[in-house]
Design a protein around this motif. Structure first.
Motif, PDB file in Angstrom:
ATOM      1  N   SER A 192       0.826  -1.207   0.000  1.00 38.65           N
ATOM      2  CA  SER A 192       0.000   0.000   0.000  1.00 38.65           C
ATOM      3  C   SER A 192       0.861   1.259   0.000  1.00 38.65           C
ATOM      4  O   SER A 192       2.082   1.207   0.157  1.00 38.65           O
ATOM      5  N   ASN A 193       0.205   2.412  -0.178  1.00 36.26           N
ATOM      6  CA  ASN A 193       0.901   3.685  -0.029  1.00 36.26           C
ATOM      7  C   ASN A 193       1.164   3.996   1.444  1.00 36.26           C
ATOM      8  O   ASN A 193       2.218   4.530   1.797  1.00 36.26           O
ATOM      9  N   HIS A 194       0.200   3.697   2.307  1.00 32.65           N
ATOM     10  CA  HIS A 194       0.356   4.053   3.725  1.00 32.65           C
ATOM     11  C   HIS A 194       1.298   3.109   4.457  1.00 32.65           C
ATOM     12  O   HIS A 194       1.913   3.488   5.444  1.00 32.65           O
ATOM     13  N   HIS A 201      -0.663  12.241   9.889  1.00 36.80           N
ATOM     14  CA  HIS A 201      -1.180  11.422   8.798  1.00 36.80           C
ATOM     15  C   HIS A 201      -2.588  10.904   9.046  1.00 36.80           C
ATOM     16  O   HIS A 201      -3.211  10.369   8.124  1.00 36.80           O
ATOM     17  N   ASP A 202      -3.101  11.020  10.259  1.00 43.25           N
ATOM     18  CA  ASP A 202      -4.427  10.489  10.585  1.00 43.25           C
ATOM     19  C   ASP A 202      -5.516  11.550  10.637  1.00 43.25           C
ATOM     20  O   ASP A 202      -6.699  11.206  10.712  1.00 43.25           O
ATOM     21  N   ASP A 255      -7.300  11.835   6.299  1.00 38.65           N
ATOM     22  CA  ASP A 255      -6.735  10.771   5.466  1.00 38.65           C
ATOM     23  C   ASP A 255      -7.730  10.314   4.384  1.00 38.65           C
ATOM     24  O   ASP A 255      -8.880  10.031   4.688  1.00 38.65           O
ATOM     25  N   PRO A 256      -7.301  10.300   3.107  1.00 35.17           N
ATOM     26  CA  PRO A 256      -5.941  10.429   2.568  1.00 35.17           C
ATOM     27  C   PRO A 256      -5.547  11.842   2.117  1.00 35.17           C
ATOM     28  O   PRO A 256      -4.425  12.047   1.662  1.00 35.17           O
ATOM     29  N   ASP A 257      -6.452  12.801   2.221  1.00 34.71           N
ATOM     30  CA  ASP A 257      -6.175  14.140   1.681  1.00 34.71           C
ATOM     31  C   ASP A 257      -5.055  14.838   2.440  1.00 34.71           C
ATOM     32  O   ASP A 257      -4.408  15.743   1.915  1.00 34.71           O
ATOM     33  N   ASN A 258      -4.820  14.407   3.677  1.00 33.72           N
ATOM     34  CA  ASN A 258      -3.770  15.021   4.489  1.00 33.72           C
ATOM     35  C   ASN A 258      -2.370  14.587   4.082  1.00 33.72           C
ATOM     36  O   ASN A 258      -1.382  15.066   4.637  1.00 33.72           O
ATOM     37  N   ARG A 259      -2.262  13.674   3.109  1.00 33.21           N
ATOM     38  CA  ARG A 259      -0.954  13.145   2.695  1.00 33.21           C
ATOM     39  C   ARG A 259      -0.515  13.715   1.350  1.00 33.21           C
ATOM     40  O   ARG A 259       0.202  13.064   0.590  1.00 33.21           O
ATOM     41  N   ARG A 260      -0.940  14.921   1.049  1.00 29.63           N
ATOM     42  CA  ARG A 260      -0.536  15.548  -0.199  1.00 29.63           C
ATOM     43  C   ARG A 260       0.990  15.694  -0.260  1.00 29.63           C
ATOM     44  O   ARG A 260       1.666  15.749   0.766  1.00 29.63           O
TER      45      ARG A 260
END
Length: 519
Positions: free
Chosen positions: A31-33, A319-320, A381-386
């Motif tokens: 996965s990405n995370h 990240h959460d 998450d997931p928008d916070n991982r830009r």
């Protein structure tokens, strides 16, 4: 992007003032995370190094297509895994050379369904040197690593009918109580990465209170984990993700400290924005509510002894959760409902700067989520991982972070000093940090209009009559570090605060010639 990218940007991190780099999971995962770990022994080549894509010429004697395919997969994969571990060693060495440290993310409550122990996706099945996974065979040597809910060959495979963390079948929960072999392996992993040649400086433990099936075993395991890690590296930090009262784990024989949600992120977010940390809720009655802020801080800080508080991870974003800058726009919702652009709209950078001042002056270890310093927005998450906005950074916000970080690093009071609340009313807060001659006063005006704030600085042992100099002033449209003097009369300083502002003052004590600072 990857570890080489981090290596290339170490000058930037060092110039910002960063002393420790905490990575989200780096181990092999599909996965990405990467919270669904496939192999704890290797850094994922997508973050590390791909030296071979599998297109090499086969050695003499290897001609059969199926045999050739397996040979390519095995040798190529191993080359990439070993190269990735070597790159990680170089990164840690370079961080240490610069006087910086590194913390890894330890995901030990669960693994991924791709892990060879489970092999639900059957990627290891039939491969040379691999035993069948628990999902593939009831006779798997890893059978006891997991809890299956049905027995009997007629039900095999069990259609993911096993214990998954919060019911997620891609995150099978590890069954420590039934497998000493599993427990010993994870303890080995805990030792391995804090030992030569990797030499990392600590672990952040994912969902640490969830590990095991009982509270009794959970404590037993973390006591063993601490002994294993501290025997290998006595200075390694053990920092756990935890919500709620952590006192049972912070008695000196399990965790060192926690991610500080309860005694930092949540009270600061409610006080400055009135938003829940996921942006899932807005509560007008908590915005600027000084009684709630002081009461929450007093209650939750009392659950930790001072050594744990002083190194607790004080984050505004991670990240959460949604980005703090996005919370300042008071929009309730998530990216799938509001769209990504909404996270950038109507944000208030002045409120963000207030939060940064609090982050750098409150009790604990300030921890900046990558991109917060450059103005990155995002819902949870997931928008916070830009991605980091290279070439499009908010340079003013970066410069402000540098000033705030510099102040934090220069003053012992901000690392191990005492804390005293000096005053507060709706959307107004002042507090002191002090240690020896080093005294710091923080004043925040979170109102949308100007306010005259009287601060009883004498309570921080500031002289009754003296002069103070301004070191930093953050206001609605920016900030300044230009010199300006203020008077203390009758033990009070009167500060005319602009909307959404924070003030930094310093004082010369003529008796002992020490500089005292007021923020």
């Amino acid at each position: 992007g990857d570890l080489q990218g981090v290596m290339d940007k170490l000058d930037y991190l060092q110039d910002l003032g960063v002393e420790v780099v905490y990575f989200n999971p780096l181990f092999v995962s599909p996965s990405n995370h990467k919270y669904d770990i496939q192999d704890y022994d290797y850094i994922d080549p997508h973050y590390g190094k791909i030296v071979d894509d599998g297109g090499e010429v086969l050695p003499n004697g290897v001609t059969d297509n199926s045999q050739a395919t397996k040979y390519k997969k095995r040798t190529t994969g191993l080359k990439n895994l070993e190269a990735s571990n070597e790159l990680f060693i170089k990164l840690v060495e370079e961080l240490h050379r610069r006087g910086m440290k590194v913390i890894l993310d330890g995901v030990f409550n669960h693994c991924g369904s791709f892990n060879k122990w489970m092999d639900r996706e059957r990627i290891y099945e039939g491969e040379e040197d691999y035993e069948p996974g628990a999902y593939v065979s009831a006779d798997s040597p890893y059978r006891s690593y997991f809890r299956f809910f049905k027995e009997g060959p007629e039900n095999w495979p069990y259609n993911a009918n096993y214990d998954g963390w919060w019911g997620h079948d891609t995150l099978p929960k590890l069954n420590y109580e039934d497998s000493v072999k599993l427990e010993n392996y994870i303890l080995y992993i805990g030792r391995k990465w804090v030992s030569p040649p990797y030499n990392v400086d600590g672990w952040r433990l994912d969902v640490a209170a969830d590990l095991g099936r009982s509270n009794e075993y959970n404590h037993e395991f973390w006591q063993k984990f601490r002994r294993a890690v501290k025997d290998a590296n006595p200075n390694a930090l053990i920092l756990a993700e935890h919500y709620g009262d952590p006192s049972d784990w912070l008695k000196g024989d399990e965790w060192d400290t926690v991610m500080n949600y309860d005694a930092f992120m949540e009270p600061v977010t409610w006080f400055l924005t009135g938003m829940e940390k996921h942006s899932d809720e807005a509560r007008e009655e908590l915005l600027g509510n000084i009684d709630n802020f002081i009461g929450s801080m007093a209650h939750h800080m009392s659950n930790m002894l001072t050594p744990s508080l002083q190194v607790a991870m004080n984050e505004l974003s991670n990240h959460d959760h949604s980005r703090f800058l996005t919370r300042t726009n008071h929009m309730v919702g998530r990216v799938e409902h509001l769209g990504p652009e909404a996270a950038n709209e109507y944000v208030n950078k002045a409120v963000m700067r207030e939060a940064v001042v609090m982050q750098m002056t409150w009790v604990g270890a300030p921890t900046v989520y990558y991109g917060d310093e450059a103005g990155v927005c995002g819902f949870t998450d997931p928008d916070n991982r830009r991605t980091y906005p290279w070439g499009h950074e908010d340079q003013e916000l970066i410069a402000f972070h540098k000033e705030a970080i510099r102040i934090h690093k220069e003053h012992p009071a901000l690392k191990t000093g005492s804390l005293k609340i000096l005053g507060g009313e709706e959307n107004i807060l002042s507090y002191a940090r002090f240690k020896g001659h080093d005294r710091i006063i923080v004043v925040i005006n979170n109102r949308s209009e100007r306010a005259e704030v009287k601060v009883p600085v004498w309570e921080a042992e500031i002289p009754i009559k003296c002069r103070m100099k301004r070191l930093l002033y953050s206001y609605k449209d920016g900030y300044t570090t230009e010199y300006e003097e203020y008077l203390v009369e009758d033990g009070e300083v009167v500060a005319n605060m602009g909307p959404h502002s924070a003030l930094v003052l310093g004082m010369r004590n003529e008796e002992d010639h020490d500089w005292l600072y007021i923020l």
